[in-house]
Design a protein around this motif. Sequence first.
Motif, PDB file in Angstrom:
ATOM      1  N   VAL A  66       0.838  -1.205   0.000  1.00 41.53           N
ATOM      2  CA  VAL A  66       0.000   0.000   0.000  1.00 41.53           C
ATOM      3  C   VAL A  66       0.873   1.256   0.000  1.00 41.53           C
ATOM      4  CG1 VAL A  66      -1.649   1.344   1.364  1.00 41.53           C
ATOM      5  CG2 VAL A  66      -2.002  -1.111   1.049  1.00 41.53           C
ATOM      6  N   GLU A  69       2.093   1.957  -3.509  1.00 39.60           N
ATOM      7  CA  GLU A  69       1.066   2.515  -4.370  1.00 39.60           C
ATOM      8  C   GLU A  69       0.727   3.952  -3.997  1.00 39.60           C
ATOM      9  OE1 GLU A  69      -0.184   1.155  -7.134  1.00 39.60           O
ATOM     10  OE2 GLU A  69       1.371  -0.323  -6.748  1.00 39.60           O
ATOM     11  N   ILE A  93      -2.382  -6.134  -4.669  1.00 40.96           N
ATOM     12  CA  ILE A  93      -2.654  -5.697  -3.303  1.00 40.96           C
ATOM     13  C   ILE A  93      -3.764  -6.546  -2.686  1.00 40.96           C
ATOM     14  CG2 ILE A  93      -3.629  -3.810  -1.927  1.00 40.96           C
ATOM     15  CD1 ILE A  93      -2.108  -1.865  -3.589  1.00 40.96           C
ATOM     16  N   GLU A 108      -5.621  -0.701   6.122  1.00 44.06           N
ATOM     17  CA  GLU A 108      -4.673  -0.459   5.034  1.00 44.06           C
ATOM     18  C   GLU A 108      -5.383  -0.109   3.724  1.00 44.06           C
ATOM     19  OE1 GLU A 108      -1.498  -0.109   5.457  1.00 44.06           O
ATOM     20  OE2 GLU A 108      -1.857  -0.524   7.586  1.00 44.06           O
ATOM     21  N   MET A 109      -6.476  -0.797   3.427  1.00 45.56           N
ATOM     22  CA  MET A 109      -7.190  -0.499   2.186  1.00 45.56           C
ATOM     23  C   MET A 109      -7.860   0.873   2.253  1.00 45.56           C
ATOM     24  SD  MET A 109      -6.266  -2.911   0.358  1.00 45.56           S
ATOM     25  CE  MET A 109      -7.196  -2.461  -1.113  1.00 45.56           C
ATOM     26  N   PHE A 112      -5.268   3.247   1.199  1.00 47.09           N
ATOM     27  CA  PHE A 112      -5.068   3.161  -0.243  1.00 47.09           C
ATOM     28  C   PHE A 112      -6.170   3.912  -1.002  1.00 47.09           C
ATOM     29  CE2 PHE A 112      -6.262   0.948  -4.172  1.00 47.09           C
ATOM     30  CZ  PHE A 112      -5.114   1.152  -4.921  1.00 47.09           C
TER      31      PHE A 112
END
Length: 230
Positions: A66, A69, A93, A108-109, A112
Amino acid sequence: MAATATARRQALADFARSRKREGGTGRVTRRIALVMIVLCLLGLAVAWFAGFFTTPQDVVALRAAVDTEIAQLERMAKGEIPYSEGNRSFGSIMDVARKVPDQYRDQEMSRFFRAYEAAEISSYFALPPDQRAAELDRRIKAEEARRARWEAERQERATAEATASGGAGSGQASGAPQGGRRVRVRTEETRNAWVKRYIDRTSADGRARRTEYRRAKDQRKLAMGIAPRR
């Protein structure tokens, strides 16, 4: 005088016995405290070796992916490189994200997707006004193509799973576990919680830019004959 001396000696003897009893009680208390400290230290040591105070490697891997990105997305947001969804490694990912517990995955997402949205919106407003409609058309076409590809892949997986299980479970109700994964159902409460978190972490100017971007994008979709999705 003799009586006074006798009384004094008796008082001293009583005081000495009292101090002796207190000293014994204090030693017992100190021993109990020492035992408790030792037990706590042993518990902490066991928890450490069991991994309770260390970050699982899958989580470390997801966080690193992450971060990589986000670094690219931040460059897009600043206009250092052109905005391109193709630069994102979303599939890789998600391959890592599926291996970690929900709380880590969500955290974490969320990082992102916030960075992705910031790059998408900032890069749009960085364009000259006469180029924005064409850029929206390009993005919408890319999204529709990607959505069609994902839908085809989903159908292929569903067909393969149904074939492997002999068709069992094909009549699962919405919201039930499918393909070994838990399907989350958004409720009014979860939506309200999301809105609150969104307002807490964004500025009024940022929310206004997001609203304007979504409005412009929906207008282009309608012009292209595509129904806006929510």
